[in-house]
Scaffold this motif. Structure first.
Motif, mmCIF file in Angstrom:
data_model
loop_
_atom_site.group_PDB
_atom_site.id
_atom_site.type_symbol
_atom_site.label_atom_id
_atom_site.label_comp_id
_atom_site.label_asym_id
_atom_site.label_seq_id
_atom_site.Cartn_x
_atom_site.Cartn_y
_atom_site.Cartn_z
ATOM 1 N N ALA A 1 0.757 -3.864 2.753
ATOM 2 C CA ALA A 1 1.274 -3.203 1.927
ATOM 3 C C ALA A 1 0.360 -1.804 1.890
ATOM 4 N N VAL A 2 0.844 -0.555 2.060
ATOM 5 C CA VAL A 2 0.189 0.629 1.941
ATOM 6 C C VAL A 2 0.704 1.641 1.154
ATOM 7 N N PRO A 3 0.004 2.731 0.565
ATOM 8 C CA PRO A 3 0.612 3.715 -0.500
ATOM 9 C C PRO A 3 1.742 4.242 0.447
ATOM 10 N N ASN A 4 3.009 4.837 -0.362
ATOM 11 C CA ASN A 4 3.878 5.537 0.462
ATOM 12 C C ASN A 4 3.744 7.193 0.286
ATOM 13 N N VAL B 1 -5.768 13.079 -21.668
ATOM 14 C CA VAL B 1 -4.344 12.937 -21.682
ATOM 15 C C VAL B 1 -4.194 11.815 -20.461
ATOM 16 N N GLU B 2 -4.210 10.568 -20.876
ATOM 17 C CA GLU B 2 -4.173 9.621 -19.874
ATOM 18 C C GLU B 2 -2.637 9.180 -19.191
ATOM 19 N N LEU B 3 -2.888 9.519 -18.019
ATOM 20 C CA LEU B 3 -1.464 9.567 -17.233
ATOM 21 C C LEU B 3 -0.656 8.251 -17.236
ATOM 22 N N THR B 4 0.628 7.982 -17.348
ATOM 23 C CA THR B 4 1.357 6.769 -17.416
ATOM 24 C C THR B 4 2.029 6.914 -15.896
ATOM 25 N N LEU C 1 -1.802 -8.409 3.249
ATOM 26 C CA LEU C 1 -3.048 -7.330 3.146
ATOM 27 C C LEU C 1 -2.405 -6.336 2.174
ATOM 28 N N ALA C 2 -3.271 -5.727 1.345
ATOM 29 C CA ALA C 2 -2.678 -4.513 0.686
ATOM 30 C C ALA C 2 -3.841 -3.578 0.540
ATOM 31 N N VAL C 3 -3.458 -2.234 0.910
ATOM 32 C CA VAL C 3 -4.408 -1.338 1.014
ATOM 33 C C VAL C 3 -4.374 -0.540 -0.431
ATOM 34 N N ILE C 4 -5.307 -0.493 -1.099
ATOM 35 C CA ILE C 4 -5.203 -0.042 -2.556
ATOM 36 C C ILE C 4 -6.432 0.977 -2.926
ATOM 37 N N ASN C 5 -5.821 1.985 -3.435
ATOM 38 C CA ASN C 5 -6.838 2.967 -4.011
ATOM 39 C C ASN C 5 -7.690 2.379 -5.046
ATOM 40 N N GLY C 6 -8.861 3.076 -5.146
ATOM 41 C CA GLY C 6 -10.073 2.449 -5.766
ATOM 42 C C GLY C 6 -9.593 2.424 -7.344
ATOM 43 N N ASN C 7 -8.999 3.368 -7.810
ATOM 44 C CA ASN C 7 -8.694 3.592 -9.447
ATOM 45 C C ASN C 7 -7.713 2.356 -9.658
ATOM 46 N N TYR C 8 -6.680 2.093 -8.732
ATOM 47 C CA TYR C 8 -5.660 1.073 -9.054
ATOM 48 C C TYR C 8 -6.366 -0.196 -8.964
ATOM 49 N N ALA C 9 -7.217 -0.454 -8.052
ATOM 50 C CA ALA C 9 -7.851 -1.674 -7.777
ATOM 51 C C ALA C 9 -8.654 -1.884 -8.922
ATOM 52 N N LEU C 10 -9.316 -0.894 -9.382
ATOM 53 C CA LEU C 10 -10.175 -1.150 -10.638
ATOM 54 C C LEU C 10 -9.377 -1.449 -12.065
ATOM 55 N N GLU C 11 -8.239 -0.915 -12.185
ATOM 56 C CA GLU C 11 -7.444 -1.112 -13.145
ATOM 57 C C GLU C 11 -6.945 -2.510 -13.152
ATOM 58 N N ILE D 1 4.024 -2.663 8.499
ATOM 59 C CA ILE D 1 3.547 -1.777 7.572
ATOM 60 C C ILE D 1 4.597 -1.663 6.321
ATOM 61 N N LEU D 2 4.323 -2.073 5.104
ATOM 62 C CA LEU D 2 5.369 -1.846 3.909
ATOM 63 C C LEU D 2 4.816 -0.786 3.002
ATOM 64 N N GLU D 3 5.534 0.278 2.851
ATOM 65 C CA GLU D 3 5.016 1.414 2.122
ATOM 66 C C GLU D 3 5.596 1.128 0.652
ATOM 67 N N ILE D 4 4.869 1.279 -0.366
ATOM 68 C CA ILE D 4 4.863 1.068 -1.652
ATOM 69 C C ILE D 4 4.224 2.138 -2.608
ATOM 70 N N GLU D 5 4.950 2.276 -3.689
ATOM 71 C CA GLU D 5 4.311 3.530 -4.658
ATOM 72 C C GLU D 5 2.630 2.999 -5.038
ATOM 73 N N SER D 6 1.630 3.634 -4.995
ATOM 74 C CA SER D 6 0.424 3.140 -5.251
ATOM 75 C C SER D 6 0.126 2.275 -6.466
ATOM 76 N N PRO D 7 0.509 2.754 -7.424
ATOM 77 C CA PRO D 7 0.395 1.851 -8.694
ATOM 78 C C PRO D 7 0.939 0.539 -8.458
ATOM 79 N N GLN D 8 1.998 0.357 -7.781
ATOM 80 C CA GLN D 8 2.400 -0.862 -7.759
ATOM 81 C C GLN D 8 1.832 -1.785 -6.746
#
Length: 268
Positions: A125-128, A55-58, A191-201, A174-181
């Motif tokens: 930008a960092v995850p919120n 079940v792929e997450l949206t 600069l943007a600090v990005i989770n690995g899965n969202y970087a790959l996407e 430091i700017l807090e943004i939802e990780s997928p965005q």
């Protein structure tokens, strides 16, 4: 004695039916598209007897709520610090069935090729969400861009916020943004600090494109397979956990992601 024999036979038959039913039912696992769903789809190929429904997450879907409500049987997308926060928020207790891989958090930029050229008052930008925000701040500290209060020594046990920055020589904002965005913000921030899965996407290759990458050594953010406690001993969960931590899947991860996703399982 006959009655006892019939009773025992009935219990054995019931257990057999429960076991067969568990094996027959599809195992529903919620997962982020990359790399989690890709890894699960690979398992579907190598272990077809495990009826795996991915079940792929949206965007906006909470896989832990889905699991708590019984809409899925397991999820595979998160690390333990995030899970602990979710358990507090949802008032639920979950079970970790397997520890699978690490997606190193990375720092990216479309404007600068290194940290030396980063100007004062740059926006980052960092995850919120609390765990990944703290994780991002520890990574910025590891790259020498900021320094946290001295009490923040272990990212696995202490969570930092921007208020805990003790030294900020470049006066980073430091700017807090939802990780997928965050990947979409790369043209708008320095600069943007990005989770690995969202970087790959987003088409980024963390091992190549990141200006700074989280170390995989002693990393507390390994991604895990999570289920409800009552399903922890379900034979389907056990089978999936075995597959996810197998040398074959570890080799698939290494070849598929070239160091951007790192298996926890030993070398095959």
């Amino acid at each position: 004695m006959k009655h006892a024999a019939f009773a025992l036979a009935g219990v054995a038959l019931s257990l057999s039916l429960v076991w067969s039913s568990a094996q027959a039912a599809a195992l529903r696992v919620a997962a982020d598209p990359v790399p989690h769903a890709e890894i699960l789809n690979y398992i579907k190929k190598i272990d077809p007897k495990l009826d795996l429904q991915v079940v792929e997450l949206t965007s906006g879907a909470n896989a832990n709520e889905l699991l708590a409500n019984g809409d899925v049987d397991a999820n595979y997308f998160q690390h333990v610090p995030y899970l602990k926060d979710q358990e507090k928020a949802l008032g639920k207790t979950f079970a970790v069935a397997a520890t699978v891989h690490i997606e190193p958090l990375g720092i990216y930029s479309h404007k600068y090729k290194d940290f030396k050229s980063l100007p004062n008052n740059a926006t980052v930008a960092v995850p919120n969400n609390a765990t990944n925000l703290s994780r991002a701040l520890f990574l910025l500290q590891a790259q020498g861009l900021i320094k946290l209060n001295s009490k923040f020594t272990d990212p696995a046990t202490t969570q930092a916020t921007p208020k805990d920055i003790a030294e900020n020589p470049k006066h980073l904002k430091i700017l807090e943004i939802e990780s997928p965005q965050i990947p979409r913000s790369l043209d708008d921030v320095d600069l943007a600090v990005i989770n690995g899965n969202y970087a790959l996407e987003a088409g980024l290759t963390p091992a190549k494109d990141a200006l700074g990458l989280e170390s995989a050594s002693h990393n507390p953010y390994a991604n895990i397979l999570v289920t409800n406690p009552q399903l922890a001993n379900d034979p389907r969960i056990k089978e999936l956990a075995k597959d996810l931590t197998s040398p074959q899947v570890a080799e698939f991860i290494r070849k598929q992601y070239n160091g951007s996703v790192i298996p926890v399982a030993p070398q095959s």
